[in-house]
Structure formats: structure tokens, C-alpha cells
Design a protein around this motif. Structure first.
Motif, PDB file in Angstrom:
ATOM      1  N   GLN A 158      74.139 -18.291  17.484  1.00 23.64           N
ATOM      2  CA  GLN A 158      73.023 -19.199  17.699  1.00 23.64           C
ATOM      3  C   GLN A 158      71.879 -18.435  18.357  1.00 23.64           C
ATOM      4  OE1 GLN A 158      71.068 -21.612  16.982  1.00 23.64           O
ATOM      5  NE2 GLN A 158      72.377 -23.386  17.535  1.00 23.64           N
ATOM      6  N   THR A 159      70.667 -18.889  18.133  1.00 31.78           N
ATOM      7  CA  THR A 159      69.504 -18.332  18.823  1.00 31.78           C
ATOM      8  C   THR A 159      68.951 -19.380  19.771  1.00 31.78           C
ATOM      9  OG1 THR A 159      67.943 -19.108  17.141  1.00 31.78           O
ATOM     10  CG2 THR A 159      68.921 -16.915  16.821  1.00 31.78           C
ATOM     11  N   ALA A 160      68.170 -18.914  20.732  1.00 27.03           N
ATOM     12  CA  ALA A 160      67.576 -19.854  21.687  1.00 27.03           C
ATOM     13  C   ALA A 160      66.680 -20.856  20.961  1.00 27.03           C
ATOM     14  CB  ALA A 160      66.783 -19.084  22.744  1.00 27.03           C
ATOM     15  N   GLN A 161      65.838 -20.355  20.066  1.00 28.47           N
ATOM     16  CA  GLN A 161      64.933 -21.253  19.348  1.00 28.47           C
ATOM     17  C   GLN A 161      65.715 -22.177  18.422  1.00 28.47           C
ATOM     18  OE1 GLN A 161      61.585 -21.358  20.071  1.00 28.47           O
ATOM     19  NE2 GLN A 161      61.747 -23.254  18.902  1.00 28.47           N
ATOM     20  N   GLY A 162      66.808 -21.668  17.848  1.00 26.69           N
ATOM     21  CA  GLY A 162      67.638 -22.502  16.979  1.00 26.69           C
ATOM     22  C   GLY A 162      68.248 -23.669  17.740  1.00 26.69           C
ATOM     23  N   LEU A 163      68.698 -23.405  18.974  1.00 30.14           N
ATOM     24  CA  LEU A 163      69.272 -24.474  19.800  1.00 30.14           C
ATOM     25  C   LEU A 163      68.208 -25.523  20.114  1.00 30.14           C
ATOM     26  CD1 LEU A 163      72.013 -25.126  21.309  1.00 30.14           C
ATOM     27  CD2 LEU A 163      70.845 -24.307  23.368  1.00 30.14           C
ATOM     28  N   ILE A 164      67.007 -25.054  20.412  1.00 25.02           N
ATOM     29  CA  ILE A 164      65.905 -25.977  20.720  1.00 25.02           C
ATOM     30  C   ILE A 164      65.591 -26.855  19.507  1.00 25.02           C
ATOM     31  CG2 ILE A 164      63.435 -26.101  21.260  1.00 25.02           C
ATOM     32  CD1 ILE A 164      63.841 -23.507  22.906  1.00 25.02           C
ATOM     33  N   ASP A 165      65.457 -26.222  18.353  1.00 24.96           N
ATOM     34  CA  ASP A 165      65.117 -26.977  17.139  1.00 24.96           C
ATOM     35  C   ASP A 165      66.206 -27.998  16.783  1.00 24.96           C
ATOM     36  OD1 ASP A 165      62.844 -25.447  16.988  1.00 24.96           O
ATOM     37  OD2 ASP A 165      63.661 -24.028  15.528  1.00 24.96           O
ATOM     38  N   GLU A 166      67.454 -27.635  17.028  1.00 28.53           N
ATOM     39  CA  GLU A 166      68.559 -28.495  16.614  1.00 28.53           C
ATOM     40  C   GLU A 166      68.800 -29.654  17.568  1.00 28.53           C
ATOM     41  OE1 GLU A 166      73.357 -28.047  15.634  1.00 28.53           O
ATOM     42  OE2 GLU A 166      72.068 -26.265  15.720  1.00 28.53           O
ATOM     43  N   TRP A 167      68.563 -29.441  18.864  1.00 27.95           N
ATOM     44  CA  TRP A 167      69.020 -30.427  19.847  1.00 27.95           C
ATOM     45  C   TRP A 167      67.912 -31.228  20.529  1.00 27.95           C
ATOM     46  CZ3 TRP A 167      73.778 -32.188  20.576  1.00 27.95           C
ATOM     47  CH2 TRP A 167      74.840 -31.452  20.020  1.00 27.95           C
ATOM     48  N   THR A 168      66.671 -30.830  20.413  1.00 26.81           N
ATOM     49  CA  THR A 168      65.610 -31.563  21.116  1.00 26.81           C
ATOM     50  C   THR A 168      65.573 -33.031  20.698  1.00 26.81           C
ATOM     51  OG1 THR A 168      64.246 -29.576  21.371  1.00 26.81           O
ATOM     52  CG2 THR A 168      63.144 -31.691  21.576  1.00 26.81           C
ATOM     53  N   GLU A 169      65.485 -33.287  19.415  1.00 26.26           N
ATOM     54  CA  GLU A 169      65.390 -34.667  18.950  1.00 26.26           C
ATOM     55  C   GLU A 169      66.695 -35.427  19.156  1.00 26.26           C
ATOM     56  OE1 GLU A 169      62.701 -36.297  18.262  1.00 26.26           O
ATOM     57  OE2 GLU A 169      61.645 -34.415  18.714  1.00 26.26           O
ATOM     58  N   LYS A 170      67.836 -34.735  19.027  1.00 25.16           N
ATOM     59  CA  LYS A 170      69.121 -35.393  19.256  1.00 25.16           C
ATOM     60  C   LYS A 170      69.209 -35.920  20.680  1.00 25.16           C
ATOM     61  CE  LYS A 170      71.896 -32.745  15.926  1.00 25.16           C
ATOM     62  NZ  LYS A 170      73.040 -31.814  15.776  1.00 25.16           N
ATOM     63  N   LEU A 171      68.821 -35.089  21.644  1.00 24.42           N
ATOM     64  CA  LEU A 171      68.898 -35.502  23.046  1.00 24.42           C
ATOM     65  C   LEU A 171      67.890 -36.608  23.344  1.00 24.42           C
ATOM     66  CD1 LEU A 171      69.322 -32.027  24.792  1.00 24.42           C
ATOM     67  CD2 LEU A 171      71.053 -33.817  24.587  1.00 24.42           C
ATOM     68  N   ARG A 172      66.701 -36.519  22.764  1.00 26.94           N
ATOM     69  CA  ARG A 172      65.688 -37.541  23.016  1.00 26.94           C
ATOM     70  C   ARG A 172      66.108 -38.892  22.448  1.00 26.94           C
ATOM     71  NH1 ARG A 172      60.323 -33.852  21.765  1.00 26.94           N
ATOM     72  NH2 ARG A 172      60.188 -32.886  23.823  1.00 26.94           N
ATOM     73  N   SER A 173      66.726 -38.867  21.288  1.00 23.46           N
ATOM     74  CA  SER A 173      67.162 -40.144  20.696  1.00 23.46           C
ATOM     75  C   SER A 173      68.341 -40.734  21.468  1.00 23.46           C
ATOM     76  CB  SER A 173      67.535 -39.932  19.225  1.00 23.46           C
ATOM     77  OG  SER A 173      68.614 -39.015  19.107  1.00 23.46           O
ATOM     78  N   GLU A 174      69.204 -39.869  22.016  1.00 23.10           N
ATOM     79  CA  GLU A 174      70.363 -40.341  22.760  1.00 23.10           C
ATOM     80  C   GLU A 174      69.969 -40.840  24.150  1.00 23.10           C
ATOM     81  OE1 GLU A 174      74.380 -41.260  23.127  1.00 23.10           O
ATOM     82  OE2 GLU A 174      73.295 -40.518  21.370  1.00 23.10           O
TER      83      GLU A 174
END
Length: 1021
Positions: free
Chosen positions: A626-642
Motif C-alpha cells: 500500500q502507499t500513503a496516498q493510496g490509503l488516503i484515496d481508499e479510506w477518506t470517503e469510507k470513514l466520512r460516510s461511517e
């Protein structure tokens, strides 16, 4: 002079050796760090007003201080925030102003303003802020948080011993509450004694802080006068606080309990799900990172031997490890560059020439290091890259001088005469081109702000190294060629080096075919070349842009702000839930949670408006999965919706100075209600755009309990509002007193009223009514008869900008293309019909970037002007410099072409590379035109002079271009997000410029000569 130096060649070499030794010593002494050390031109003014409301703090503390500062010289901007019980003012000093002198005036102004503060206001603290750089951080973990709380005395000892280490600025411990002294008044005992809180506070202050007596002369001897008084915590119980109505003595211990207790926790930290304490040490300015890191690590390992078995010490962060990794890569690139440059130059030079040039490279670099300590430049990413860039440039001088001395020997000159004449023919061009490079980079030293401080090491290293290389080329190279020619065979190879014959054939083809053919129609040839070059600039719109890239690190921080009123425990629980979600990503190998005030200045991440409802999560990724930017792209919206109630922002470390929000909107004006309405309108409209996050520096309204007094009841009983607030404050947080300090221990001291925690029971709180029978007990009135309770919502803080109320909205767009224009349209619509007392302005990081490009454009114009003047002085012509500067135009076009082809972003350092090309590429044009001018002086016709100059100069032009390219190739292919754009820019610019310079500049010279001759003929007629 050169002849005298050559006649003393061995003495000269001894001096060179001496400079090399000094250079090596300087290199070993230069501090190493990850990024350049920068100072910030700000300071803070902090004032505590216990228990005061936001508006009360603004009115009685913030406004008077700001008014006193408005007239001071040297202040660029004032930003303040008035919060409940606390005022913070940030003072930004103007560039060029003396910070020490400005803050001396600030202290006097604050001192004058503080004379009008209420008595309850604490002394104002003024701090000339500096950037605290963490050097190491540890996590102390255990299965139980109680085990960690017992470490307070041990960690106090750690703090003292680590802070005393040389090079350590200070230590921050997070997750372990500080201790304070609590004087808990017993209401019944206080009532029975007939005493009030004010008399108790006065008695304590009078005992522990008596009036100093000074000194007195007695019998011809000056003696110090003192009064014996209590000075320990244990003696507090024996403080005399008054007498009962019956005349009995009352001591503090009779009416109160004095205890040392932990303060309310500001941080709750977990590491891999376990309770933890964070221990972070900060390095002093100018220190060598690896040395101080090792010093601290050794001390912590020694101290850790005394930890209980149930507590584990985990190394969490080490800047030395980062520095070592970075420098291993950079020094490898530097070593490869040196070898590549030496090999490249030897391909086109004789054995002796290659040896001389090979020696000139390290000598120039080491001599260039000598001035760096005086320029306050250390070894960091930027300075090492500067040295790598310099490698490709500095060898040019030595190649050109060596090549011309070689040419003189080939023409039959003796050893001494060949060296002297070889240098004499070209030293002016060498010095001019070197000055052109210096003039190119010198303005970059004066770039303002954080960007300028970040990049300053690059031009400084280049300037010192290029000056050193010029001296080496003009002194060391002829000395060595003279000595080697005197000792070896006098036979000079016609085609030296492995590429000698191919280069000779290429030079003949270039001169006899290319130049001869195109010189028949020089104007058309030059025009086609310039039109083609101009067309390349259109590729800018198709090339990606990134001002500063994200660092290739493993840390990702998640900044979280929960609704106002969320407790610290609730915040910690919510962050733990987010942490569990992130652990589901197989690329995450480590997590930690910092609930409360957040990280201890690690990873360039900080929270605004930190409090119980804020916190940060740090997730470390396994970069193979995983990359740092990849983690950001993948999880930002998931966490905000949760977690829809949370303001959440994920980020990773950005290379370069800390960046703010891409777009900010500031609303200023007098009335808070109107400002809040404007804020809400703007936020609603900005959120309708493609926006990730919109936040402001005020936040949501905070839940508030307001006690509304019954004025008639107060007047009838002679009770004041101050007595009411004092009594309620006693029953809640308590009243802070002057800190207890006996020279050994310093702790905050508060006096509180004993009782149940939670909601205040007004019926249990009583105040004596004024009047009544003086001989009898006082008449007591409960507070529920005097006030009523109302639940409200009030603003958390009132921000100011330059003394005016101002709310700043920060917006983080999903896609920045066209975003700022859309926000500007929203701002313009809101402005329409707005009262003149109010203003709405657009700013942010995008504006800062625009300001930077504006500044760099001005500096670039200055650079071009300085280079133009320099060349004009050399050739004594106002028109010839334009021919030389054509190479700059070609180089920048080549840089854009290179960035487009490789799809490398146009970035801060890419722009730096384009500016750098100005000094690098003009040398070829200067020396080429110099040889044409010399040919004309020797009686050649203009076309013949152009052709022969091209034949003579092709070899050094190609060799110098090749060496510059190979020096930067390791950086270009390294994949480093920060420096790859710089390397690609310079490589493509040099390559493109070298090829077209050899064609367009000679053709333009022929066109120029044609106009010059026509002008002469017209003047003669």
C-alpha cells in the motif's frame, strides 16, 4: 600573474591541498538534517483569564493588547483568538525587520496594556516562537492505563535528564496528566468559621508570598532582610486564615483539605490498541541530527532499565533514521554522478586531461563547502542536490580550459606558453559565464517566506561551488597541464580519448556540412527553429502540476474533529473505532491514536482548535502492499460516510514547507451575528462544489449554561455578580491561584469547594447577605434564590485579523482545476450589497503559490537583466547579448518538452530548474560567440569564422552537456518525487538547448552580422 603561479606550481598545489583538507574538515563538521532548518517570523502572546467568557476575554484582554500593538513598527500582521478563559495573539514580523527589537517593543506594549486588566487575569506570556523539530519519540505502553499513571515521578526524571543533554531543546510528554495542588474547602466548616473565600485566598498568598524586604546597611555591612515564612506544601495546613465569631483561631487545615492530584487529562493515547504515553525529545537549532539522536537514544535506553516489567518502551520515531536513509540515497547518487562525470569526460580527453578534470571535480566540491557554515547552510536534501547539480556545471570550466590548452599544445606551443595562452584566450568567457551562473542563482537566495527558506541552500551551494570551480579551472587546471606536459612526451594526440575520432568526424560534419548548408539561408533556419521552440510552450497546459509532492513515507495522519461537547473519553472511543476500520486494510501494519491535543509535532501534522473533541490517528503502511496516498484515496470517503458527524481529513507528509488549505475565504466585520450568517452562507455554497472538506476557525456553537441573576434579589441582599460567579466557579473548576513554586517544585494551585461532581446544586451554595446583626451569624442566601439557569449555545472563540473580527473558512477541493474561480464567483456574489464595514477576501495556498510564481517571475526578469548586462560588458555590445540569451529560451522550451514527455509534474523545484538553466546554458553561447569574434579579429570572413568556431567548440559543448546530463541522471531515475522534476527539467533543457544552440545561435549571428554591416554601410554613406 598566471605565469608567476605556473613558475611556482608546487607551492600552488600545496595551497590547493590545504583548501582540500579544510573542505574535508568542513564536510565532517557540517550538521546533517532531513530538510533545511528554517526560522519562523512569528511570536505568540498568551494570556489566561480564568473563568471568563469568550466575549469578556476579547473585550478585557485581547482588544487592549491589540490596540497597544497597532502602532508598533515591524509588525506585518496580527491574528488573535479569544476563547473562554484564554487569549492568544500571533504576531508576524515583517521580512527584514529585527525580530528581537520588534518583540522588545511588543513586551513593553503588552506591559502597558496589562495595567488595565482585571485582577483575576494571569501574567501574560510572550514567546518568540521557533520551529520545534522532534528528533526522537517513544511510546511507553502497558495493558493498564493505571500502570502508566504511576510513571509520573519516573518520567519527570527522564524529562530532566534528557533535557540536560547537549543539543536537546526540550521534551514533551503526552498522555500523562500534570499534577496540581487542590485546596478543597469544606462548606460547612467554612460557614461555621464565618469566613469567606476571598479571605482564605489572601491568607495563603500573604503567607507564601510576603513582600520582599530588600537590603539594608548595618554597621558598615550590607545585609539581606527576609521574613521567615512557609514554603512547603505540607505547611499549608498550618496557614492562619482568620478567627471564628467566637474568637477561635482557624487554620487552613481546619476548613480545607490540601492535596496533590492529577489534572484532568488532555490526551488519551493508544499504541496498537494498548494504553500509551508519548515521550518526545526536540533538537536545538544548528545541531547534527544523528549525533543528538544517538545521545538521546543512549540516555533513554539507560533510563528504561528502571521501568516496571509491565511497561514496554517502543521506539516510535527517529529523525536520524530518516536522515541516514535519505543521505545514503543522495550520497550514492552523488558518487554515481562523480564517477559518471569522470568517465564521460575521459571519453573525449587525453589521459592527462582526463586526470586533471577528474581531480578538479572533488577539489571544486570540497572548496565550495568551506563557506557554507558562514552562510548558515548545513547538509540536507536540498544542499546535497545542489552539489549534484553543481557537478554537471563545475566540470564545464575545467573541460573548456583543458581543451583550449590542449589546442595550444597541438598548435606547437611550449609547456609554459601553451598553458598561459590557452587560459588567456578564454578566461574572460569563463569568468563571464561563471558570473552569469552566480547572478542566476543569487536572487534565489532572497526568495521570501517558507518557500525561500526551504530552497535557500540550493543556490548557496551552487554559487560557492561554481566560484570554487572557476578558481580551480583558471589556476589548478593550467598548473597540472603545465606540470604533466613538462614531464611527458611532447606529442599531442589529434583525437584524444575514446570518443576523440568520432567527435572529430562529427565536428567536421557539423562545420563543413550542417553550418555551411544552413548558413546559405540563416534567417529562415533561425526562424523555423524559434517558431518550433515557441510552439513547445503550448505543452504547459498538457503537463501535470504539483507544487510540492507528497513524501514517499509510510505515515498517514487522520485529523478528526467531533461535535462540540464530545468528551475526551468519547473522542478516544470514536477514534478507536476508526482505527479498527483502518486495520482492515492489509497495507496497514501499525496504528496509534492521539485523542485530545494530537501528535507531539510529528509528521508535519497539527490540529487547529484542539480540545477534548479532537484527535489524530497515525497509520503506517507497508509500502510493498500500500502507499500513503493510496490509503488516503481508499479510506477518506469510507470513514466520512461511517462517521458523518466527524470533520475528518487524511493527509501524508508533504515535501517542502508546511502547506495550508488550497483555498481560504476570510470574512471581516464588526458584528459577530452578521459574520456568522456570512460564514454559513459561504460554507453552504462552497460545499455545493466538488469539495472534500470545509472548516473554519470558529466552529460550531458550544453548549452553554447561563446563570441569569435576579437583580432585585441581589440589590436587597447586597450581593454582587462577582460573588455569584466566584461561588459557582468554586463549585465547578475552582479558582486558580498563583502557581506554587518553592524553587524545587512548581505546580498549579487551585481552590475549590468540596461537593458532588456534575451539575451544580445551586440550593447547596450560599452567600452571606449584607447587613443584619453584626454580632450574630450572617444571614445566608442560597444561589437558587438569586439566579435562574438557562441552557444556550454560544460561540467558542472570536478570531481577529489585524485587530478586526475575522472568520476564516478553509476549503479542500476534490479537484482543484477551476475550483478557485468558482469560489471567487461565490465570493463576488456575497460581496454584492454588503455593507462597507464588512469584507470578504479570497486567499489560501493557491494564492500563496501564485504569489510565489509572481515573485519568481520578477526574480527571473532580474536574472535575465543581470546576465544581459554582464554579456554586454564582455562584448561591448547591446545587441550581441540577445543572441546569447536565445539559449535560455531554448532551454526552458526543452525543459517543458521533457516534463511533458515524461509526464513529470511542473513543481516548485521544476521552476527552480528552469531558473537554474539560465546560468547553465549561456556558457555555450558565450564561448561560441567569443570564438566567432576572435576569428573575425584574425581576419576571417564571417561565415568562415562561424564555421571554424563551430568546429572548435563542438567537442567542449557536447562534453559539458553530456557531463551535466550524466551527473543528474541518477537523480532523474531515482523516482524521488521532490527532485525528479528538477533533474528532468535541467537534463531536457540542457539537451534541447545544446542541440539547437549549435544551429540557431550561429544562424542568428549571421543575421545579426548582416544587419550590422548594412548599418555600417548606411552610416558610411
Amino acid at each position: 600573474m598566471l605565469k608567476a603561479i605556473l613558475n611556482r606550481s608546487r607551492i600552488t598545489l600545496i595551497f590547493v591541498l590545504l583548501f582540500v583538507i579544510i573542505g574535508v574538515f568542513t564536510f565532517l563538521q557540517l550538521p546533517q538534517r532531513e530538510i533545511p532548518e528554517t526560522t519562523i517570523n512569528i511570536g505568540t502572546i498568551s494570556t489566561v483569564y480564568p473563568g471568563a467568557t469568550v466575549e469578556n476575554v476579547e473585550r478585557t484582554v485581547t482588544n487592549p493588547i491589540e490596540d497597544s500593538l497597532q502602532s508598533l513598527d515591524g509588525i506585518k500582521e496580527l491574528n488573535s483568538s479569544s476563547a473562554a478563559g484564554f487569549s492568544t495573539i500571533i504576531v508576524e514580523v515583517e521580512d527584514g525587520a529585527n525580530k528581537k527589537e520588534v518583540f522588545s517593543d511588543v513586551r513593553q506594549a503588552v506591559s502597558d496594556a496589562s495595567t488595565g486588566f482585571p485582577e483575576e487575569v494571569f501574567d501574560t506570556e510572550i514567546n518568540e516562537s521557533t520551529v520545534k523539530m522532534p528528533i526522537v519519540s517513544y511510546q511507553l505502553t502497558s495493558e493498564s492505563r493505571e500502570n502508566l499513571l504511576e510513571l509520573k515521578p519516573e518520567l519527570d526524571r527522564w524529562t530532566d535528564e534528557v533535557t540536560e543533554l547537549s543539543g536537546v531543546e526540550g521534551v514533551t510528554v503526552k498522555g500523562l496528566p500534570e499534577e496540581e495542588i487542590i485546596i478543597e474547602l469544606q462548606p460547612d466548616a467554612l460557614k461555621e468559621a464565618g469566613l469567606n473565600v476571598g479571605s482564605v485566598i489572601s491568607a495563603i498568598n500573604d503567607e507564601f508570598y510576603p513582600t520582599p524586604l530588600g537590603k539594608q546597611e548595618i554597621e558598615n555591612e550590607v545585609v539581606q532582610l527576609t521574613v521567615e515564612h512557609f514554603s512547603s506544601i505540607e505547611e499549608m495546613n498550618d496557614v492562619f486564615v482568620g478567627k471564628t465569631p467566637g474568637g477561635e483561631t482557624v487554620l487552613l487545615g481546619d476548613i480545607a483539605n490540601v492535596e496533590t492530584k492529577p489534572k484532568a487529562a488532555e490526551d488519551l493515547i493508544t499504541y496498537e490498541g494498548k494504553p500509551a504515553i508519548s515521550f518526545t525529545a526536540f533538537v536545538q537549532s544548528g545541531e547534527d541530527i544523528p549525533t543528538v539522536d544517538q545521545r538521546v537514544s543512549d540516555k533513554v535506553e539507560e533510563l528504561a532499565e528502571g521501568l516496571p516489567e509491565e511497561v514496554e518502551l517502543v521506539p516510535y520515531y527517529s529523525q536520524a533514521n530518516l536522515v541516514t536513509d535519505i543521505f545514503d540515497g543522495l550520497f550514492l547518487s552523488l558518487a554515481i554522478s562523480v564517477v559518471a562525470v569522470v568517465i564521460t569526460t575521459s571519453l573525449g580527453l587525453t589521459g592527462s586531461g582526463a586526470l586533471v578534470v577528474a581531480l578538479a571535480v572533488p577539489i571544486s566540491v570540497l572548496m565550495g563547502l568551506i563557506p557554507l557554515p558562514y552562510a548558515e547552510v548545513d547538509l540536507n536534501q536540498i544542499s546535497v542536490i545542489g552539489a549534484i547539480i553543481a557537478l554537471g556545471i563545475l566540470v564545464d570550466d575545467s573541460i573548456v580550459v583543458n581543451d583550449n590548452i590542449q589546442r595550444r599544445y597541438k598548435l606547437g606551443d611550449k609547456a609554459l606558453q601553451g598553458a598561459v595562452t590557452g587560459v588567456k584566450e578564454i578566461w574572460v568567457s569563463i569568468v563571464t559565464s561563471s558570473f552569469a551562473i552566480v547572478f542566476t542563482f543569487l536572487p534565489l537566495v532572497f526568495l521570501s517566506g517558507g518557500n525561500g527558506a526551504f530552497i535557500r541552500a540550493l543556490p548557496t551551494v551552487l554559487i560557492t561551488t561554481i566560484i570554487a570551480s572557476t578558481l580551480v579551472a583558471l589556476i589548478f587546471v593550467p598548473v597540472m597541464r603545465y606540470l604533466l606536459y613538462s614531464k611527458t612526451s611532447k606529442k599531442i594526440s589529434d583525437s584524444p580519448g575514446f570518443l576523440g575520432k568520432p567527435l572529430d568526424k562529427l565536428a567536421d560534419f557539423y562545420a563543413d556540412t550542417v553550418l555551411t548548408k544552413f548558413s546559405k539561408k540563416p534567417f529562415i533556419t533561425a526562424l523555423i527553429g524559434l517558431v518550433f521552440t515557441t510552439g513547445i510552450f503550448g505543452l504547459v497546459v498538457l503537463t501535470p502540476f504539483e507544487f510540492f509532492p507528497s513524501a514517499d513515507r509510510e505515515e498517514v495522519t487522520v485529523d478528526v474533529t467531533l461535535p462540540i461537547g464530545t468528551t475526551l473519553d468519547q473522542t478516544s472511543e470514536t477514534l478507536a473505532e476508526m482505527e479498527e476500520m483502518l486495520k482492515n486494510d492489509e497495507g496497514v501494519h501499525e496504528t496509534s491514536v492521539f485523542a485530545g491535543t494530537g501528535l507531539p509535532n510529528l509528521f508535519n501534522s497539527s490540529l487547529s482548535n484542539a480540545g477534548p473533541n479532537t484527535g489524530q490517528i497515525v497509520a503506517r503502511v507497508d509500502r510493498e502492499n500500500q502507499t500513503a496516498q493510496g490509503l488516503i484515496d481508499e479510506w477518506t470517503e469510507k470513514l466520512r460516510s461511517e462517521f458523518p458527524d466527524a470533520e475528518l481529513f487524511m493527509e501524508t507528509i508533504q515535501q517542502g514547507p508546511p502547506a495550508g488549505a488550497p483555498v481560504t475565504v476570510t470574512v471581516s466585520g464588526p458584528e459577530l451575528e452578521k459574520l456568522l450568517q456570512l460564514r454559513d452562507t459561504l460554507q453552504e455554497e462552497i460545499r455545493s462544489l466538488d469539495t472534500n472538506l470545509v472548516v473554519d476557525n470558529v466552529g460550531e456553537l458550544a453548549p452553554t449554561i447561563q446563570y441569569v441573576p435576579d437583580r432585585n434579589a441581589l440589590e436587597q441582599n447586597g450581593i454582587t455578580i462577582k460573588q455569584i460567579s466566584e461561588q459557582i466557579r468554586l463549585a465547578t473548576e475552582g479558582i486558580p491561584m498563583k502557581s506554587f513554586d518553592n524553587g524545587v517544585t512548581k505546580r498549579d494551585l487551585s481552590i475549590v469547594l468540596a461537593g458532588d461532581e456534575g451539575n451544580v446544586d445551586l440550593s447547596a451554595l450560599e452567600l452571606p447577605a449584607a447587613g443584619g446583626n453584626p454580632a450574630g451569624p450572617p444571614t445566608l442566601i442560597s444561589l437558587d434564590e438569586l439566579v435562574t439557569v438557562e441552557n444556550q449555545e454560544e460561540i467558542q472563540q472570536i478570531p481577529h485579523k489585524d485587530g478586526e473580527r475575522a472568520i476564516t473558512i478553509r476549503a479542500f477541493p476534490e479537484n482543484e482545476e477551476g475550483y478557485e474561480e468558482n469560489v471567487q464567483e461565490i465570493v463576488d456574489n456575497v460581496k454584492e450589497g454588503l455593507d462597507s464595514d464588512y469584507s470578504v477576501t479570497l486567499g489560501g495556498e493557491n494564492e500563496a503559490q501564485q504569489d510565489f510564481f509572481s515573485e519568481i517571475t520578477i526574480l527571473f526578469i532580474i536574472v535575465i537583466f543581470l546576465v544581459y548586462l554582464l554579456i554586454a560588458l564582455q562584448f561591448n555590445s547591446l545587441s550581441l547579448p540577445f543572441l546569447v540569451l536565445v539559449a535560455v529560451y531554448l532551454a526552458i522550451a526543452g525543459a517543458i518538452l521533457g516534463l511533458f514527455v515524461t509526464q513529470t509534474p511542473i513543481s516548485f523545484l521544476a521552476v527552480m530548474g528552469m531558473v537554474s538553466l539560465t546560468g547553465i546554458v549561456v556558457r555555450n553561447s558565450i564561448v561560441l560567440i567569443e570564438f566567432i569574434e576572435q576569428g573575425l579579429k584574425d581576419g576571417m570572413k564571417v561565415k568562415e569564422a562561424v564555421v571554424e568556431a563551430g568546429r572548435t567548440r563542438l567537442r567542449p559543448i557536447l562534453l559539458t552537456a553530456l557531463t551535466s546530463i550524466v551527473a543528474l541522471l541518477p537523480v532523474a531515475i531515482s523516482g524521488d518525487a521532490l527532485f525528479t522534476p528538477l533533474a528532468v527539467t535541467i537534463i531536457s533543457g540542457i539537451l534541447f538547448s545544446a542541440i539547437l544552440t549549435l544551429l540557431i545561435v550561429p544562424m542568428l549571428y549571421l543575421v545579426f552580422d548582416r544587419f550590422r554591416r548594412k548599418k555600417r554601410e548606411k552610416a558610411a554613406a
